[in-house]
Design an enzyme around this catalytic site. Structure first.
Site, short mmCIF file in Angstrom:
data_model
loop_
_atom_site.label_atom_id
_atom_site.label_comp_id
_atom_site.label_asym_id
_atom_site.label_seq_id
_atom_site.Cartn_x
_atom_site.Cartn_y
_atom_site.Cartn_z
N MET A 62 0.84 -1.19 0.00
CA MET A 62 0.00 0.00 0.00
C MET A 62 0.88 1.24 0.00
O MET A 62 1.92 1.26 0.66
CB MET A 62 -0.87 -0.01 1.26
CG MET A 62 -1.75 1.21 1.43
SD MET A 62 -2.75 1.12 2.94
CE MET A 62 -1.54 1.62 4.17
N ASN A 63 0.46 2.28 -0.74
CA ASN A 63 1.07 3.59 -0.51
C ASN A 63 -0.02 4.64 -0.31
O ASN A 63 -0.87 4.46 0.58
CB ASN A 63 2.16 3.94 -1.52
CG ASN A 63 1.80 3.85 -2.98
OD1 ASN A 63 1.57 2.76 -3.49
ND2 ASN A 63 1.77 4.95 -3.68
N ASP A 64 -0.04 5.72 -1.05
CA ASP A 64 -0.85 6.91 -0.72
C ASP A 64 -2.32 6.62 -0.39
O ASP A 64 -2.97 5.83 -1.08
CB ASP A 64 -0.91 7.87 -1.91
CG ASP A 64 0.39 8.06 -2.63
OD1 ASP A 64 1.41 7.58 -2.14
OD2 ASP A 64 0.36 8.68 -3.70
N GLN A 108 -3.61 3.57 -2.69
CA GLN A 108 -2.77 2.99 -3.73
C GLN A 108 -2.41 1.57 -3.31
O GLN A 108 -1.87 1.36 -2.22
CB GLN A 108 -1.50 3.83 -3.91
CG GLN A 108 -1.74 5.11 -4.66
CD GLN A 108 -2.09 4.82 -6.10
OE1 GLN A 108 -1.24 4.52 -6.91
NE2 GLN A 108 -3.37 4.93 -6.44
N PHE A 151 -3.49 5.52 -10.54
CA PHE A 151 -2.66 6.27 -9.60
C PHE A 151 -3.53 7.14 -8.69
O PHE A 151 -4.75 7.10 -8.74
CB PHE A 151 -1.63 7.10 -10.38
CG PHE A 151 -0.35 6.34 -10.69
CD1 PHE A 151 -0.31 4.95 -10.72
CD2 PHE A 151 0.84 7.02 -10.97
CE1 PHE A 151 0.87 4.26 -11.00
CE2 PHE A 151 2.02 6.35 -11.24
CZ PHE A 151 2.04 4.96 -11.26
N SER A 152 -2.85 7.96 -7.90
CA SER A 152 -3.53 8.69 -6.83
C SER A 152 -4.53 9.72 -7.34
O SER A 152 -4.42 10.23 -8.45
CB SER A 152 -2.51 9.39 -5.94
OG SER A 152 -1.88 8.42 -5.14
N ASP A 173 -2.15 13.12 -9.82
CA ASP A 173 -2.68 13.22 -8.45
C ASP A 173 -3.70 14.36 -8.29
O ASP A 173 -3.52 15.26 -7.47
CB ASP A 173 -1.54 13.36 -7.42
CG ASP A 173 -0.47 12.28 -7.58
OD1 ASP A 173 -0.80 11.22 -8.16
OD2 ASP A 173 0.67 12.50 -7.16
N GLU A 196 4.20 16.04 -5.77
CA GLU A 196 3.14 15.04 -5.95
C GLU A 196 1.98 15.33 -4.99
O GLU A 196 2.12 16.07 -4.02
CB GLU A 196 3.68 13.64 -5.62
CG GLU A 196 4.89 13.22 -6.41
CD GLU A 196 5.34 11.79 -6.11
OE1 GLU A 196 5.69 11.08 -7.05
OE2 GLU A 196 5.33 11.37 -4.94
N TRP A 236 9.41 6.54 0.58
CA TRP A 236 9.80 5.78 -0.61
C TRP A 236 11.26 5.31 -0.55
O TRP A 236 11.64 4.38 -1.27
CB TRP A 236 9.58 6.62 -1.88
CG TRP A 236 8.15 6.61 -2.33
CD1 TRP A 236 7.29 7.67 -2.36
CD2 TRP A 236 7.40 5.49 -2.83
NE1 TRP A 236 6.06 7.28 -2.83
CE2 TRP A 236 6.10 5.96 -3.13
CE3 TRP A 236 7.70 4.15 -3.05
CZ2 TRP A 236 5.10 5.11 -3.64
CZ3 TRP A 236 6.71 3.31 -3.55
CH2 TRP A 236 5.44 3.80 -3.85
C1 FRU Z 1 3.20 9.32 -4.51
C2 FRU Z 1 2.97 8.70 -5.87
C3 FRU Z 1 1.96 9.50 -6.65
C4 FRU Z 1 1.41 8.49 -7.60
C5 FRU Z 1 1.39 7.24 -6.75
C6 FRU Z 1 1.61 5.98 -7.51
O1 FRU Z 1 3.60 8.43 -3.54
O2 FRU Z 1 4.19 8.60 -6.56
O3 FRU Z 1 2.51 10.64 -7.27
O4 FRU Z 1 0.14 8.82 -8.08
O5 FRU Z 1 2.40 7.40 -5.79
O6 FRU Z 1 1.38 4.88 -6.67
#
Ligand code: FRU
Length: 544
Positions: free
Chosen positions: A47-49, A66, A108-109, A174, A229, A315
């Site tokens: 998982m990220n954003d 994400q 993406f986000s 984003d 971002e 990251w």
């Molecule tokens: C930020 C990012 C966003 C992008 C997403 C991809 O962490 O790089 O800019 O939309 O993650 O997972």
């Protein structure tokens, strides 16, 4: 131990593979030693954003994120989904938006809004239609696309005329959308979206979420780093007034001063097309290294504190952290309540405090002390099975003429391995508050630096100072001076932490210190099936 975890992971991935229609939430084992118990983390995978967060009319918070459901590194990005009534007890939902399967494609986000007045035309018979606005990433472009949901945000249909914005760029992403109400009673949708490598945020307007018109650019203000971002734009109350103000929020990765990922913010004014910051100051939202891509929930009334959640990682090392052995990577931050405050000497400041933790309170406090003086409290919390603990220390009567002295320190430790994470504050003027995760041994990585600090201004202040801290197996979050500063720190111990010492030393006479320490209940334990084997199924009934 590792063998068991690997087996558990393969079971989880196999069972996901079986529900190949994506019609069910992915099961997850939330019992691992490194699994936070009061923070959101995904059932399996990476998982990220946070994405698209909104509060619906029934009081349900929707968190999208994400998500790579099939690996423990980023890639194959989807929008995962979870819902909650209190922002701590989450129900995993089935994946909300998936890529088409084309090579290199990712969802993406982005953000989501409730189109109450059916401006989009997608919702002829309802007031709770949800539109998600996200970046479609392909091998050749990043475009802004939309998808709509007629069932309150659980399933989405991609708009047939996507993309809604295409500027022929591979670094354009984003989108954050909000409704702007003009003084003359009219209104429109406003979007802010990042040209990541040009350090430009572009504002667009739209009457219907489908057609967008360029409005303005905001560029080269504050820290640049290497990429901009995840912009956000939100209103929030100004403390001590009945006014509200806009806050533009922006994430930088790579290129944070401490390395990797960090977010900055600009308090200011927005007229529906242009954003003007109050001043030229660079302000960071967190003083440590694990708070990124924060978003603010859509649908919170303007006169109430804005509610945010961020990704509690960086990251630089997120794809290497040892939770991968448990089959998952990354947690969200605590949900936070946010206001703006005009602070002595510093000026406009984003105040963040933990969202109401009381649904997690586990019986009576583990320790409570009205006036610690120069003393020490030791708490053995080995019987708090979640491993999640909250404490708050309030200092009053601090001299504001520059004569204050002494320290307040805390240590969370493992009675088994001796590992510990410590923090503290020096009261003598301009020395900092610090955190040190260097004595935790479960993760070694060049970028996983271990000491963080922030300065505090006591001089000329109120004579009060406070520290709130939440520890949750692999996360520590601190909130200083009633939320004027906050720090988010991930850490990965070999043995679980089970003790806390809070102590003061050398404080001027007259400074009073009150302290409360509470155990927090696991927000996931109730959802586990089969009497505590750790598996959480999520919302299998609604999505069946
Ligand atoms: C930020 C990012 C966003 C992008 C997403 C991809 O962490 O790089 O800019 O939309 O993650 O997972």
């Amino acid at each position: 131990m590792l063998g068991t975890l690997v087996v558990a992971l393969s079971i989880a991935l196999v069972s996901y593979g079986q529900s190949s229609t994506d019609d069910e939430p992915i099961p997850g084992d939330y019992s691992g030693a490194l699994r936070p118990q009061i923070h959101y983390s995904p059932p399996v995978g990476f998982m990220n954003d946070p994405n698209g967060m909104f509060l619906d009319a029934d009081g349900t918070y929707h968190l999208y994120y994400q998500y790579n459901p099939t690996e423990i590194v980023a890639g194959n990005q989807h929008w995962g989904h979870a819902t909650s009534q209190d922002l701590y007890h989450w129900t995993n939902q089935k994946i909300a938006i998936a890529p088409s399967g084309a090579e290199g494609e990712g969802i993406f986000s982005g953000s989501a809004v409730i189109d109450v007045n059916n401006t989009s035309g997608f919702f002829p018979n309802q007031t709770d239609g949800v539109v998600a606005i996200y970046t479609l990433n392909t091998n050749t472009a990043q475009t802004q696309d939309i998808a709509y949901s007629v069932d309150g945000g659980y399933t989405f249909t991609k708009y047939e005329n996507n993309p809604v914005i295409d500027v022929n760029s591979t670094q354009f992403r984003d989108p954050k959308v909000l409704w702007y109400s003009a003084e003359d009673g009219t209104g429109w949708w406003s979007m802010v979206v990042a040209h990541a490598q040009d350090f430009v945020l572009t504002f667009y307007t739209s009457p219907n979420l489908r057609e967008w018109t360029f409005a303005s650019n905001f560029s080269h203000v504050g820290l640049l780093g290497l990429q901009w971002e995840c912009p956000n734009l939100v209103t929030m109350p100004v403390e001590g007034t009945d006014e509200t103000m806009y806050l533009l929020f922006l994430s930088i990765n790579p290129g944070a001063p401490l390395g990797g990922s960090i977010s900055q913010y600009y308090p200011g004014y927005f007229n529906g097309t242009h954003f003007t910051p109050v001043d030229g100051v660079t302000r960071l939202s967190d003083f440590a290294k694990d708070n990124y891509a924060g978003q603010f929930f859509y649908g919170i009334p303007e006169d109430q504190p804005a509610v945010s959640i961020a990704w509690a990682s960086n990251w630089q090392y997120t794809e290497a952290v040892p939770t991968g052995a448990e089959g998952w990577r990354s947690s969200m931050s605590l949900p936070r309540l946010n206001t703006l405050k005009n602070v002595t000497r510093v000026g406009w400041d984003l105040v963040s405090k933990p969202y109401d933790l009381s649904p997690l309170f586990d019986g009576e406090p583990l320790a409570q002390n009205e006036n610690l003086g120069n003393g020490q409290v030791v708490v053995d919390y080995s019987n708090v099975t979640s491993g999640a603990v909250y404490f708050q220390a309030n200092l009053t009567g601090i001299p504001t003429d520059g004569s204050s002295t002494g320290t307040l320190n805390f240590t969370f430790y493992s009675s088994v391995s001796g590992e510990n994470i410590t923090g503290g504050f020096f009261l003598d003027g301009d020395t900092p508050f610090w955190i040190d995760r260097g004595s935790i041994r479960g993760f070694d990585n060049f970028w996983f630096t271990d000491k963080f600090l922030t300065n505090n201004l006591l001089l000329g202040g109120t004579g009060n100072w406070s520290l709130e801290a939440v520890v949750d197996r692999t996360l520590l979050e601190v909130f200083l001076a009633d939320g004027e500063r906050s720090g988010t720190v991930s850490f990965f111990p070999e043995e679980r932490l089970d003790g806390l010492v809070v102590g003061t030393n050398g404080l001027n006479e007259g400074i009073e210190v009150s302290l409360v320490v509470r155990g927090l209940e696991s927000a996931w334990a109730d959802e586990e099936v089969g009497g505590g084997n750790g598996t959480v199924l999520g919302n299998v009934t609604t999505s069946a």
